[in-house]
Design a protein around this motif. Structure first.
Motif, PDB file in Angstrom:
ATOM      1  N   TYR A 152      37.776  49.206  40.720  1.00 48.51           N
ATOM      2  CA  TYR A 152      37.085  49.990  41.430  1.00 48.51           C
ATOM      3  C   TYR A 152      37.878  50.015  42.836  1.00 48.51           C
ATOM      4  O   TYR A 152      37.912  48.746  43.422  1.00 48.51           O
ATOM      5  CB  TYR A 152      35.760  49.537  41.808  1.00 48.51           C
ATOM      6  CG  TYR A 152      34.502  49.971  40.713  1.00 48.51           C
ATOM      7  CD1 TYR A 152      33.463  50.537  41.272  1.00 48.51           C
ATOM      8  CD2 TYR A 152      34.875  49.494  39.511  1.00 48.51           C
ATOM      9  CE1 TYR A 152      32.406  50.948  40.114  1.00 48.51           C
ATOM     10  CE2 TYR A 152      33.731  49.844  38.483  1.00 48.51           C
ATOM     11  CZ  TYR A 152      32.558  50.482  38.931  1.00 48.51           C
ATOM     12  OH  TYR A 152      31.752  50.863  38.011  1.00 48.51           O
ATOM     13  N   ASP A 153      38.492  51.229  43.298  1.00 51.11           N
ATOM     14  CA  ASP A 153      38.961  51.199  44.562  1.00 51.11           C
ATOM     15  C   ASP A 153      40.347  50.042  44.554  1.00 51.11           C
ATOM     16  O   ASP A 153      40.443  49.284  45.553  1.00 51.11           O
ATOM     17  CB  ASP A 153      38.181  50.970  45.734  1.00 51.11           C
ATOM     18  CG  ASP A 153      37.087  52.005  45.874  1.00 51.11           C
ATOM     19  OD1 ASP A 153      37.500  53.218  45.655  1.00 51.11           O
ATOM     20  OD2 ASP A 153      36.018  51.748  46.490  1.00 51.11           O
ATOM     21  N   GLY A 154      40.989  49.979  43.459  1.00 51.80           N
ATOM     22  CA  GLY A 154      42.232  49.099  43.414  1.00 51.80           C
ATOM     23  C   GLY A 154      42.038  47.885  42.973  1.00 51.80           C
ATOM     24  O   GLY A 154      42.839  46.975  43.022  1.00 51.80           O
ATOM     25  N   GLU A 155      40.621  47.378  42.789  1.00 49.49           N
ATOM     26  CA  GLU A 155      40.302  45.914  42.677  1.00 49.49           C
ATOM     27  C   GLU A 155      39.486  45.766  41.469  1.00 49.49           C
ATOM     28  O   GLU A 155      38.374  46.542  41.032  1.00 49.49           O
ATOM     29  CB  GLU A 155      39.588  45.490  43.990  1.00 49.49           C
ATOM     30  CG  GLU A 155      39.240  43.949  43.983  1.00 49.49           C
ATOM     31  CD  GLU A 155      38.595  43.407  45.189  1.00 49.49           C
ATOM     32  OE1 GLU A 155      38.504  42.129  45.145  1.00 49.49           O
ATOM     33  OE2 GLU A 155      38.328  44.175  46.183  1.00 49.49           O
ATOM     34  N   GLY A 156      39.862  44.779  40.700  1.00 52.87           N
ATOM     35  CA  GLY A 156      39.050  44.522  39.421  1.00 52.87           C
ATOM     36  C   GLY A 156      37.713  43.997  39.684  1.00 52.87           C
ATOM     37  O   GLY A 156      37.472  43.085  40.483  1.00 52.87           O
ATOM     38  N   ILE A 157      36.623  44.588  38.954  1.00 52.25           N
ATOM     39  CA  ILE A 157      35.331  43.814  39.164  1.00 52.25           C
ATOM     40  C   ILE A 157      35.180  42.504  38.402  1.00 52.25           C
ATOM     41  O   ILE A 157      36.154  42.189  37.737  1.00 52.25           O
ATOM     42  CB  ILE A 157      34.213  45.072  38.527  1.00 52.25           C
ATOM     43  CG1 ILE A 157      34.210  45.098  37.118  1.00 52.25           C
ATOM     44  CG2 ILE A 157      34.145  46.290  39.085  1.00 52.25           C
ATOM     45  CD1 ILE A 157      33.494  46.010  36.332  1.00 52.25           C
ATOM     46  N   ASP A 158      34.169  41.896  38.576  1.00 50.04           N
ATOM     47  CA  ASP A 158      33.909  40.482  38.032  1.00 50.04           C
ATOM     48  C   ASP A 158      33.278  40.535  36.584  1.00 50.04           C
ATOM     49  O   ASP A 158      32.540  41.244  36.295  1.00 50.04           O
ATOM     50  CB  ASP A 158      33.291  39.598  38.978  1.00 50.04           C
ATOM     51  CG  ASP A 158      34.098  39.200  40.319  1.00 50.04           C
ATOM     52  OD1 ASP A 158      35.168  39.598  40.285  1.00 50.04           O
ATOM     53  OD2 ASP A 158      33.282  38.838  41.143  1.00 50.04           O
ATOM     54  N   MET A 159      33.695  39.667  35.982  1.00 52.50           N
ATOM     55  CA  MET A 159      33.130  39.254  34.456  1.00 52.50           C
ATOM     56  C   MET A 159      32.756  37.871  34.609  1.00 52.50           C
ATOM     57  O   MET A 159      32.663  36.969  35.587  1.00 52.50           O
ATOM     58  CB  MET A 159      34.093  39.442  33.567  1.00 52.50           C
ATOM     59  CG  MET A 159      33.662  39.256  32.121  1.00 52.50           C
ATOM     60  SD  MET A 159      32.185  40.052  31.743  1.00 52.50           S
ATOM     61  CE  MET A 159      32.783  41.723  31.732  1.00 52.50           C
ATOM     62  N   PHE A 160      31.615  37.618  33.862  1.00 52.58           N
ATOM     63  CA  PHE A 160      30.834  36.276  33.974  1.00 52.58           C
ATOM     64  C   PHE A 160      30.713  35.575  32.514  1.00 52.58           C
ATOM     65  O   PHE A 160      30.758  36.509  31.419  1.00 52.58           O
ATOM     66  CB  PHE A 160      29.441  36.431  34.279  1.00 52.58           C
ATOM     67  CG  PHE A 160      29.441  37.449  35.481  1.00 52.58           C
ATOM     68  CD1 PHE A 160      29.394  36.586  36.789  1.00 52.58           C
ATOM     69  CD2 PHE A 160      29.375  38.639  35.886  1.00 52.58           C
ATOM     70  CE1 PHE A 160      29.596  37.047  38.128  1.00 52.58           C
ATOM     71  CE2 PHE A 160      29.755  39.475  37.049  1.00 52.58           C
ATOM     72  CZ  PHE A 160      29.675  38.551  38.234  1.00 52.58           C
TER      73      PHE A 160
END
Length: 206
Positions: free
Chosen positions: A133-141
């Motif tokens: 999103y907007d050049g940045e990876g979202i987080d995983m858990f």
């Protein structure tokens, strides 16, 4: 890594596509090798199709991306799982793999001593396809008792394009992680914000 994926639906297919771009070898485990969902995956030279037992026996890592109620049954057909890392990407939100509360618990019981982790269950498949999103990876858990399995899950999360992979804690936090997945489902679907939403943990400098 040699990764077997049990379940070629939306989640399994999305992760397969991202992992092969990072050099991993994917073995899809399907009962009907001629008529499964995700046929287009077999066009990639590093993705092959096998019966589930054959796919698993040739793999180092096994991702389970199947309906949670099917987990207890399928593990009986996979043979010896010793030495493999098992990743549970299922959610027992509507119905679990009776008599277990989650797919993770079914795996732990089916393969005592094998390295198991819960991961890749907390967001929609659209975010598996493109987690940026907007050049940045979202987080995983992730959650579980195995440090080795968590290390593998963290690496595979990065390889799939996610940012950080946050550790929810040990086996006692697996059901909490499934409830966290329900939070995404609530916002995206029940509250009608759409499936193009994701979680990112922000941390203030100490």
């Amino acid at each position: 890594m040699k990764i077997a994926i049990i379940g070629t639906g939306n989640v399994g297919s999305a992760l397969a596509r991202n992992w092969v771009t990072q050099g991993h070898e994917i073995q899809l485990g399907v009962r009907d090798t001629g008529g499964f969902k995700g046929q287009e995956l077999r066009e990639h030279p590093r993705i092959s199709v096998h019966p589930p037992r054959e796919a698993v026996q040739a793999a180092e890592v096994v991702l389970f991306a199947i309906p949670a109620p099917a987990m207890a049954g399928i593990t009986r057909d996979l043979g010896d799982l010793a030495g493999k890392v098992l990743i549970d990407a299922t959610n027992a939100i509507v119905q679990g793999p009776d008599p277990y509360p989650t797919g993770y618990h079914a795996l732990v019981d089916a393969a005592p001593g094998v390295q198991v982790v819960k991961c890749f269950n907390s967001t929609g498949f659209e975010n598996m396809i493109n987690p940026v999103y907007d050049g940045e990876g979202i987080d995983m858990f992730m959650a579980g008792a195995s440090a080795e399995a968590k290390s593998v899950a963290q690496q595979l999360a990065r390889d799939a394009g996610f940012g950080a992979c946050w550790d929810f804690g040990g086996e006692e936090r697996v059901e909490l992680l499934e409830k966290f997945a329900l939070s995404w489902i609530n916002l995206a679907i029940f509250q009608k914000h759409g499936r193009g939403i994701a979680f990112k943990v922000l941390q203030r400098d100490q």
